[in-house]
Scaffold this motif. Structure first.
Motif, mmCIF file in Angstrom:
data_model
loop_
_atom_site.group_PDB
_atom_site.id
_atom_site.type_symbol
_atom_site.label_atom_id
_atom_site.label_comp_id
_atom_site.label_asym_id
_atom_site.label_seq_id
_atom_site.Cartn_x
_atom_site.Cartn_y
_atom_site.Cartn_z
ATOM 1 N N HIS A 163 1.505 4.030 -3.064
ATOM 2 C CA HIS A 163 1.249 5.273 -2.967
ATOM 3 C C HIS A 163 2.541 6.315 -3.489
ATOM 4 N N SER A 204 -0.869 13.393 -7.216
ATOM 5 C CA SER A 204 -0.990 13.990 -6.045
ATOM 6 C C SER A 204 -1.735 13.244 -4.838
ATOM 7 N N ASP A 205 -1.564 13.568 -3.685
ATOM 8 C CA ASP A 205 -2.126 12.879 -2.514
ATOM 9 C C ASP A 205 -3.763 12.964 -2.765
ATOM 10 N N ALA A 206 -4.203 13.935 -3.060
ATOM 11 C CA ALA A 206 -5.574 13.918 -3.507
ATOM 12 C C ALA A 206 -6.006 12.967 -4.516
ATOM 13 N N ASP A 207 -5.168 13.007 -5.641
ATOM 14 C CA ASP A 207 -5.741 12.206 -6.876
ATOM 15 C C ASP A 207 -5.662 10.699 -6.274
ATOM 16 N N MET A 208 -4.666 10.301 -5.491
ATOM 17 C CA MET A 208 -4.575 8.979 -5.222
ATOM 18 C C MET A 208 -5.703 8.734 -4.031
ATOM 19 N N GLU A 209 -5.943 9.569 -3.143
ATOM 20 C CA GLU A 209 -6.996 9.254 -2.281
ATOM 21 C C GLU A 209 -8.543 9.278 -3.155
ATOM 22 N N ALA A 210 -8.618 9.951 -4.343
ATOM 23 C CA ALA A 210 -9.685 9.960 -4.988
ATOM 24 C C ALA A 210 -9.901 8.429 -5.796
ATOM 25 N N HIS A 246 0.795 -1.157 0.200
ATOM 26 C CA HIS A 246 -0.140 -0.056 -0.023
ATOM 27 C C HIS A 246 0.828 1.282 0.039
ATOM 28 N N HIS A 285 3.197 9.046 -6.587
ATOM 29 C CA HIS A 285 4.006 10.213 -6.993
ATOM 30 C C HIS A 285 4.779 10.065 -8.016
ATOM 31 N N GLU A 321 -8.598 5.772 -4.610
ATOM 32 C CA GLU A 321 -8.643 4.724 -3.795
ATOM 33 C C GLU A 321 -10.178 4.699 -3.414
ATOM 34 N N ASN A 322 -10.917 5.923 -3.335
ATOM 35 C CA ASN A 322 -12.187 5.957 -2.931
ATOM 36 C C ASN A 322 -12.864 5.307 -3.914
#
Length: 134
Positions: free
Chosen positions: A112, A121-127, A108, A116, A129-130
């Motif tokens: 992540h 971005s962190d926001a892209d990856m969070e989106a 994981h 990069h 994953e969601n």
């Protein structure tokens, strides 16, 4: 008699989990990861924590350092190879706290950091994953 528990996994074990994970990624992703260096350290150093605005070294499990693919050029010379650092003690702490397998946790964090490398971005990856329900 209590069950004996062996020593905590060392840096070499975590590095092997990470390199195995990179090798298992499908093309075309794997094709762009051959030059990435993976290293394992106990904790992020003070300079990294300060630059990232992190006060607690236990909060950082991994870090990508390098120029994302979207910013690379044949005209860029003298750059160090991209590097993913995994921080052993915070990883082990999260492993204990979450109960997920160490392999899954390392994968994981590694994925992540690979994100990069691909310019996410962190926001892209969070989106992502969601959207995937993770």
């Amino acid at each position: 008699m209590a069950k004996r528990i062996g020593p905590a996994p060392d840096g070499e074990t975590i590095e092997k989990l990470a390199t195995d994970a990179i090798r298992s990624l499908p093309a075309p992703f794997a094709d762009h990861l051959a030059d990435i260096v993976v290293r394992v350290e106990e904790f992020a150093d003070d300079d990294i924590l300060r630059d990232m605005g992190i006060e607690d070294p236990w909060e950082l499990t991994g870090l990508y350092q390098g120029r994302p693919l979207s910013e690379q050029s044949i005209w860029s010379t003298g750059d160090m190879p991209p590097m993913i650092s995994l921080f052993r003690m915070p990883l082990l702490n999260e492993w204990i706290e979450t109960g997920v397998t160490l392999e899954d946790l390392v994968v994981h964090v590694l994925i992540h950091e690979v994100g990069h490398h691909f310019g996410l971005s962190d926001a892209d990856m969070e989106a992502l994953e969601n959207a995937a329900g993770l």
